[in-house]
Design an enzyme around this catalytic site. Structure first.
Site: not given
Ligand SMILES: [Zn+2]
Length: 276
Positions: A91-92
């Site tokens: 998600d990063h």
């Protein structure tokens, strides 16, 4: 009047795309969930008046989001010159390679697997781009490769998933280790005490105006959970799943798999110190 508890760290109400400090603009990724809160915060950092910007955590592989980040920078008259990662969780970091392609930038991260270009990132590194200064602070614990970035000019710190804008983070066993995580929280606390940092720019959730309050809360929360886990084991709850059901009864069940990782990390911590 409500009986809502006082939220630690003085969160700003809303998480949205827009400026957060003089040098930091958030672009909120469209990936909200129980684990990612409102979605991933992608940070564009730039010195006022400079034409160059640094992006921290491009976020998920979402073409619309990645292009939006470039657009927001361009609208402010900035060209993205460098991409940094706080850690490797998808998600990063999943969108980093595509983002690097879109912007022609290198990607710097602690984990060599995540880098594009030959430059790493580690303790003591100072990043300077267009007059902007960022100091790399190693903060392992959520993951082994977690970094925070100190932005002294704004008395702010970008914490990735080490400190969130709401709730608490997961120590992602076996990669994440609780002893490291507690040391990292103390390292961040010393930034607030010794370097005057007061703003947390987190990887998820709202900006926090009281960094020290938030970090003290995290430390107290960890100590409290650890004591609960120790007691649960003493009362015969041996398996991580049993300990979760016992200790995290107040937490939504959708978060129990994540809680189990934290419990495993806590059991290792207690075992290594001969406490259970
Ligand atoms: Zn993460």
């Amino acid at each position: 009047m409500t009986d809502a508890p006082v939220l630690p760290g003085r969160p700003r109400g809303e998480v949205r795309t827009g400026p957060a400090t003089a040098r930091a603009v958030n672009v909120l990724a469209p990936n909200p969930s129980a684990m990612t809160l409102d979605g991933t915060n992608t940070w564009i950092l730039s010195e006022p008046g400079s034409a160059l910007a640094v992006v921290v955590d491009p976020g998920p592989l979402d073409e619309g989001h990645l292009r939006r980040v470039v657009e927001v920078a361009e609208q402010a008259g900035k060209r993205i010159a460098l991409t940094l990662l706080t850690h490797g969780h998808p998600d990063h970091a999943e969108g980093a390679a595509r983002f690097a392609e879109l912007t022609g930038t290198r990607v710097r991260a602690l984990d060599p697997e995540l880098r594009l270009g030959d430059e790493g990132l580690g303790a003591g590194d100072v990043i300077e781009v267009g007059g902007l200064e960022l100091r790399v602070v190693p903060t392992p614990g959520h993951t082994a490769d977690s970094l925070s970035f100190h932005l002294p000019a704004d008395r702010a710190v970008l914490t990735g998933d080490t400190v969130l804008g709401r709730g608490t983070t997961v120590v992602a066993h076996p990669d994440g280790r609780l002893g490291d995580y507690l040391d990292s929280l103390r390292r961040l606390r010393s930034l607030t005490v010794d370097d005057g940092v007061h703003t947390v720019l987190p990887g998820h959730g709202p900006v926090l105006e009281d960094a020290q309050g938030a970090i003290e809360y995290y430390l107290a929360h960890r100590a409290h959970r650890l004591a609960q886990v120790e007691t649960a084991v003493e009362n015969g709850h041996r398996s991580p799943a049993e300990v979760v059901a016992h200790v995290y009864a107040d937490v939504d069940r959708s978060l129990w798999p994540a809680a189990e990782l934290s419990v495993r990390a806590q059991l290792v911590y207690l075992e290594e110190r001969g406490l259970i």
